[in-house]
Design a protein around this motif. Sequence first.
Motif, PDB file in Angstrom:
ATOM      1  N   THR A  22      19.301 -64.155  -2.181  1.00  0.00           N
ATOM      2  CA  THR A  22      19.629 -62.864  -2.783  1.00  0.00           C
ATOM      3  C   THR A  22      21.064 -62.459  -2.438  1.00  0.00           C
ATOM      4  O   THR A  22      21.623 -62.881  -1.418  1.00  0.00           O
ATOM      5  N   PRO A  23      21.676 -61.616  -3.273  1.00  0.00           N
ATOM      6  CA  PRO A  23      23.025 -61.120  -2.973  1.00  0.00           C
ATOM      7  C   PRO A  23      23.090 -60.388  -1.630  1.00  0.00           C
ATOM      8  O   PRO A  23      24.092 -60.503  -0.912  1.00  0.00           O
ATOM      9  N   GLN A  24      22.048 -59.671  -1.274  1.00  0.00           N
ATOM     10  CA  GLN A  24      22.028 -58.961   0.013  1.00  0.00           C
ATOM     11  C   GLN A  24      22.165 -59.944   1.171  1.00  0.00           C
ATOM     12  O   GLN A  24      22.968 -59.746   2.078  1.00  0.00           O
ATOM     13  N   VAL A  25      21.386 -61.018   1.138  1.00  0.00           N
ATOM     14  CA  VAL A  25      21.457 -62.019   2.209  1.00  0.00           C
ATOM     15  C   VAL A  25      22.790 -62.750   2.158  1.00  0.00           C
ATOM     16  O   VAL A  25      23.390 -63.042   3.198  1.00  0.00           O
ATOM     17  N   ASP A  26      23.287 -63.050   0.964  1.00  0.00           N
ATOM     18  CA  ASP A  26      24.616 -63.676   0.841  1.00  0.00           C
ATOM     19  C   ASP A  26      25.678 -62.860   1.570  1.00  0.00           C
ATOM     20  O   ASP A  26      26.478 -63.398   2.333  1.00  0.00           O
ATOM     21  N   LYS A  27      25.674 -61.559   1.318  1.00  0.00           N
ATOM     22  CA  LYS A  27      26.662 -60.665   1.934  1.00  0.00           C
ATOM     23  C   LYS A  27      26.530 -60.671   3.456  1.00  0.00           C
ATOM     24  O   LYS A  27      27.528 -60.771   4.180  1.00  0.00           O
ATOM     25  N   LEU A  28      25.296 -60.575   3.948  1.00  0.00           N
ATOM     26  CA  LEU A  28      25.069 -60.550   5.399  1.00  0.00           C
ATOM     27  C   LEU A  28      25.433 -61.882   6.039  1.00  0.00           C
ATOM     28  O   LEU A  28      26.025 -61.922   7.121  1.00  0.00           O
ATOM     29  N   PRO A  45      21.709 -57.798  11.599  1.00  0.00           N
ATOM     30  CA  PRO A  45      21.410 -57.165  10.299  1.00  0.00           C
ATOM     31  C   PRO A  45      20.667 -58.113   9.341  1.00  0.00           C
ATOM     32  O   PRO A  45      19.755 -57.703   8.631  1.00  0.00           O
ATOM     33  N   LEU A  46      21.057 -59.373   9.355  1.00  0.00           N
ATOM     34  CA  LEU A  46      20.370 -60.355   8.517  1.00  0.00           C
ATOM     35  C   LEU A  46      18.935 -60.548   8.990  1.00  0.00           C
ATOM     36  O   LEU A  46      18.001 -60.591   8.190  1.00  0.00           O
ATOM     37  N   VAL A  49      16.583 -57.814   7.838  1.00  0.00           N
ATOM     38  CA  VAL A  49      16.110 -57.993   6.464  1.00  0.00           C
ATOM     39  C   VAL A  49      14.950 -58.990   6.437  1.00  0.00           C
ATOM     40  O   VAL A  49      13.913 -58.745   5.812  1.00  0.00           O
ATOM     41  N   GLU A  52      11.893 -57.350   7.944  1.00  0.00           N
ATOM     42  CA  GLU A  52      11.272 -56.364   7.048  1.00  0.00           C
ATOM     43  C   GLU A  52      10.347 -57.031   6.037  1.00  0.00           C
ATOM     44  O   GLU A  52       9.410 -56.419   5.553  1.00  0.00           O
ATOM     45  N   HIS A  53      10.601 -58.290   5.747  1.00  0.00           N
ATOM     46  CA  HIS A  53       9.768 -59.040   4.816  1.00  0.00           C
ATOM     47  C   HIS A  53       8.695 -59.854   5.550  1.00  0.00           C
ATOM     48  O   HIS A  53       8.008 -60.664   4.931  1.00  0.00           O
TER      49      HIS A  53
END
Length: 118
Positions: A22-28, A45-46, A49, A52-53
């Motif tokens: 996902t883009p969120q994980v890419d960024k982190l 932070p990664l 995420v 949380e899942h």
Amino acid sequence: MEFNLTKSVEDFRTRLRELLLTPQVDKLLKAVSEHADGADGDVRPLYRVLGEHGLLATTWPRTFGGRDADFVESVVLVEELVRRGVPISLHYITVHIVGSLLRQCGTPAQQAEHLPAM
């Protein structure tokens, strides 16, 4: 002897791969790898995420944030984290060393307080 993975393990791998792309994980993940001194940056932070899942402590009971899964899922988790380039030292230290110690030796109050946060 059968060496194929179960459908639930394959589904877990698919779900994990989808999240890791996902883009969120890419960024982190990019933030972790661009640390100024060349060392790993802050991977927490990664990991939040992923946590949380419910993807970090796969063999732990659901009450502690796990999946009540067998050991195979934990192997798949490490395979996929390494494949994606996620540093796994923090995961190993918290979940497999500290978390396992708390699960075996901690009081119920200590377990309830600390394990879900890991």
